[in-house]
Motif scaffolding. Structure first.
Motif, mmCIF file in Angstrom:
data_model
loop_
_atom_site.group_PDB
_atom_site.id
_atom_site.type_symbol
_atom_site.label_atom_id
_atom_site.label_comp_id
_atom_site.label_asym_id
_atom_site.label_seq_id
_atom_site.Cartn_x
_atom_site.Cartn_y
_atom_site.Cartn_z
ATOM 1 N N PRO A 103 9.514 1.534 28.831
ATOM 2 C CA PRO A 103 9.496 0.293 29.608
ATOM 3 C C PRO A 103 9.289 -0.957 28.763
ATOM 4 C CG PRO A 103 8.186 1.967 30.695
ATOM 5 C CD PRO A 103 8.517 2.504 29.337
ATOM 6 N N SER A 104 8.384 -0.906 27.772
ATOM 7 C CA SER A 104 8.150 -2.102 26.962
ATOM 8 C C SER A 104 9.369 -2.425 26.100
ATOM 9 C CB SER A 104 6.911 -1.929 26.093
ATOM 10 O OG SER A 104 7.044 -0.827 25.213
ATOM 11 N N THR A 105 10.002 -1.399 25.550
ATOM 12 C CA THR A 105 11.213 -1.634 24.760
ATOM 13 C C THR A 105 12.313 -2.227 25.625
ATOM 14 O OG1 THR A 105 10.677 0.191 23.257
ATOM 15 C CG2 THR A 105 12.964 -0.561 23.290
ATOM 16 N N ARG A 106 12.445 -1.736 26.849
ATOM 17 C CA ARG A 106 13.471 -2.255 27.750
ATOM 18 C C ARG A 106 13.229 -3.724 28.076
ATOM 19 N NH1 ARG A 106 12.645 0.998 31.449
ATOM 20 N NH2 ARG A 106 11.419 -0.288 32.873
ATOM 21 N N CYS A 118 19.030 -5.543 18.062
ATOM 22 C CA CYS A 118 18.837 -4.455 17.111
ATOM 23 C C CYS A 118 17.563 -3.701 17.490
ATOM 24 C CB CYS A 118 18.737 -5.023 15.698
ATOM 25 S SG CYS A 118 18.170 -3.877 14.451
ATOM 26 N N GLU A 119 17.603 -2.387 17.411
ATOM 27 C CA GLU A 119 16.439 -1.590 17.793
ATOM 28 C C GLU A 119 15.202 -1.944 16.963
ATOM 29 O OE1 GLU A 119 16.199 0.453 20.406
ATOM 30 O OE2 GLU A 119 18.225 -0.224 20.889
ATOM 31 N N LEU A 120 15.380 -2.254 15.679
ATOM 32 C CA LEU A 120 14.240 -2.626 14.849
ATOM 33 C C LEU A 120 13.580 -3.902 15.359
ATOM 34 C CD1 LEU A 120 15.575 -1.891 11.240
ATOM 35 C CD2 LEU A 120 13.804 -0.637 12.485
ATOM 36 N N VAL A 121 14.395 -4.847 15.826
ATOM 37 C CA VAL A 121 13.854 -6.093 16.377
ATOM 38 C C VAL A 121 13.012 -5.801 17.619
ATOM 39 C CG1 VAL A 121 14.465 -8.268 17.494
ATOM 40 C CG2 VAL A 121 15.651 -7.554 15.413
ATOM 41 N N PHE A 122 13.486 -4.883 18.455
ATOM 42 C CA PHE A 122 12.750 -4.564 19.674
ATOM 43 C C PHE A 122 11.413 -3.888 19.379
ATOM 44 C CE2 PHE A 122 17.283 -3.815 21.357
ATOM 45 C CZ PHE A 122 17.483 -5.159 21.556
ATOM 46 N N GLY A 173 5.035 -2.916 17.774
ATOM 47 C CA GLY A 173 4.413 -2.447 16.543
ATOM 48 C C GLY A 173 3.232 -3.308 16.128
ATOM 49 N N LEU A 174 3.383 -4.629 16.203
ATOM 50 C CA LEU A 174 2.283 -5.524 15.858
ATOM 51 C C LEU A 174 1.122 -5.388 16.846
ATOM 52 C CD1 LEU A 174 4.176 -8.782 14.813
ATOM 53 C CD2 LEU A 174 2.619 -7.445 13.387
ATOM 54 N N LEU A 175 1.450 -5.294 18.129
ATOM 55 C CA LEU A 175 0.401 -5.154 19.130
ATOM 56 C C LEU A 175 -0.425 -3.900 18.875
ATOM 57 C CD1 LEU A 175 2.310 -6.117 22.416
ATOM 58 C CD2 LEU A 175 0.506 -7.429 21.317
ATOM 59 N N MET A 176 0.259 -2.783 18.640
ATOM 60 C CA MET A 176 -0.448 -1.518 18.457
ATOM 61 C C MET A 176 -1.234 -1.504 17.150
ATOM 62 S SD MET A 176 2.357 1.193 19.927
ATOM 63 C CE MET A 176 1.270 2.589 19.681
ATOM 64 N N TYR A 177 -0.634 -2.028 16.077
ATOM 65 C CA TYR A 177 -1.319 -2.041 14.783
ATOM 66 C C TYR A 177 -2.583 -2.896 14.837
ATOM 67 C CZ TYR A 177 -2.526 -3.457 10.068
ATOM 68 O OH TYR A 177 -3.226 -3.752 8.928
ATOM 69 N N MET A 200 2.121 -15.232 17.346
ATOM 70 C CA MET A 200 3.066 -14.187 16.977
ATOM 71 C C MET A 200 4.482 -14.546 17.422
ATOM 72 S SD MET A 200 3.110 -10.131 17.971
ATOM 73 C CE MET A 200 2.991 -10.473 19.721
ATOM 74 N N VAL A 201 4.602 -15.042 18.638
ATOM 75 C CA VAL A 201 5.926 -15.431 19.138
ATOM 76 C C VAL A 201 6.485 -16.586 18.316
ATOM 77 C CG1 VAL A 201 7.145 -16.446 21.096
ATOM 78 C CG2 VAL A 201 5.521 -14.570 21.467
ATOM 79 N N ASP A 202 5.669 -17.614 18.054
ATOM 80 C CA ASP A 202 6.158 -18.812 17.372
ATOM 81 C C ASP A 202 6.437 -18.588 15.889
ATOM 82 O OD1 ASP A 202 6.013 -20.267 19.704
ATOM 83 O OD2 ASP A 202 3.977 -20.967 19.332
ATOM 84 N N ARG A 203 5.605 -17.784 15.218
ATOM 85 C CA ARG A 203 5.721 -17.634 13.771
ATOM 86 C C ARG A 203 6.562 -16.430 13.340
ATOM 87 N NH1 ARG A 203 2.372 -20.629 10.546
ATOM 88 N NH2 ARG A 203 0.810 -21.919 11.603
#
Length: 208
Positions: free
Chosen positions: A140-143, A164-168, A173-177, A194-197
């Protein structure tokens, strides 16, 4: 929300409530989530869940023969649904709102319960929860992020090659890390940064 009702010292525990069917099942699932989010996977017992739900231990075992079975159904019932990414007019605002929705799901009671399971249970038990994690959290989050990026391409504020899947994977990844390794609870200002930078520079068009 169902809460634990332990009797004070010297007093008998409260009598089980007379509930049946879906009402009782819901109370047991709520109690399992509460136990997971407070005492964790290792501390959760079927007896403790029964006490928190104010029912008998037999009523729990009759429906769920094992702790793993109970927790799987509790997570399925409790994890918030992430099913729509609101259109706020630009990629920055769309991403920011999705980040907030995912963050709120991660730090909800069921999100904390899921993290307790992932952090504490052994590899064999963790396999039981893989389907729940993929179907209720990862997919769901990836979608949502995919929908937001594709909408931005159609709107003209995201590059077409950014799909691109890596972009998604960047935001999840940042949230979980940061939450698992660094203990961050991701306040709104950190999400905005995170969104802006990170995300907007990664996605924007040349004239964006």
């Amino acid at each position: 929300m169902v809460t634990s009702r332990w009797a004070p010292a010297g007093q008998p525990p409260p009598a089980p409530l007379r509930r049946r069917g879906p009402v009782l099942e819901r109370a047991i699932l709520e109690a399992a989530l509460e136990q997971l989010s407070t005492v964790g996977w290792s501390g959760l017992t079927m007896e403790g869940v029964a006490a928190a739900a104010q029912t008998g231990k037999a009523a729990v075992y009759r429906r769920w023969p094992s702790k793993e079975d109970l927790v799987v159904d509790a997570l399925k019932a409790g994890i918030p649904v992430l099913d729509e990414a609101a259109d706020r007019g630009c990629i920055r605002e769309d991403l920011y709102q999705v980040c907030r929705d995912v963050r709120d799901a991660m730090f909800s009671r069921s999100g904390l319960a899921l993290r307790a399971v992932l952090h504490e249970c052994d590899a064999a038990s963790a396999e039981r929860f893989q389907g729940v994690i993929v179907s209720r959290v990862i997919d769901p989050s990836t979608r949502l992020f995919r929908d937001v990026v594709k909408r931005g391409v159609r709107r003209g504020d995201v590059r077409a090659d950014a799909v691109c899947e890596l972009v998604f994977d960047v935001v999840p990844g940042l949230l979980m890390y940061r939450s698992k390794v660094c203990g961050s609870e991701w306040p709104d200002q950190d999400l905005a940064e995170m969104v802006d930078r990170v995300m907007v520079p990664l996605l924007r068009t040349a004239d964006g």
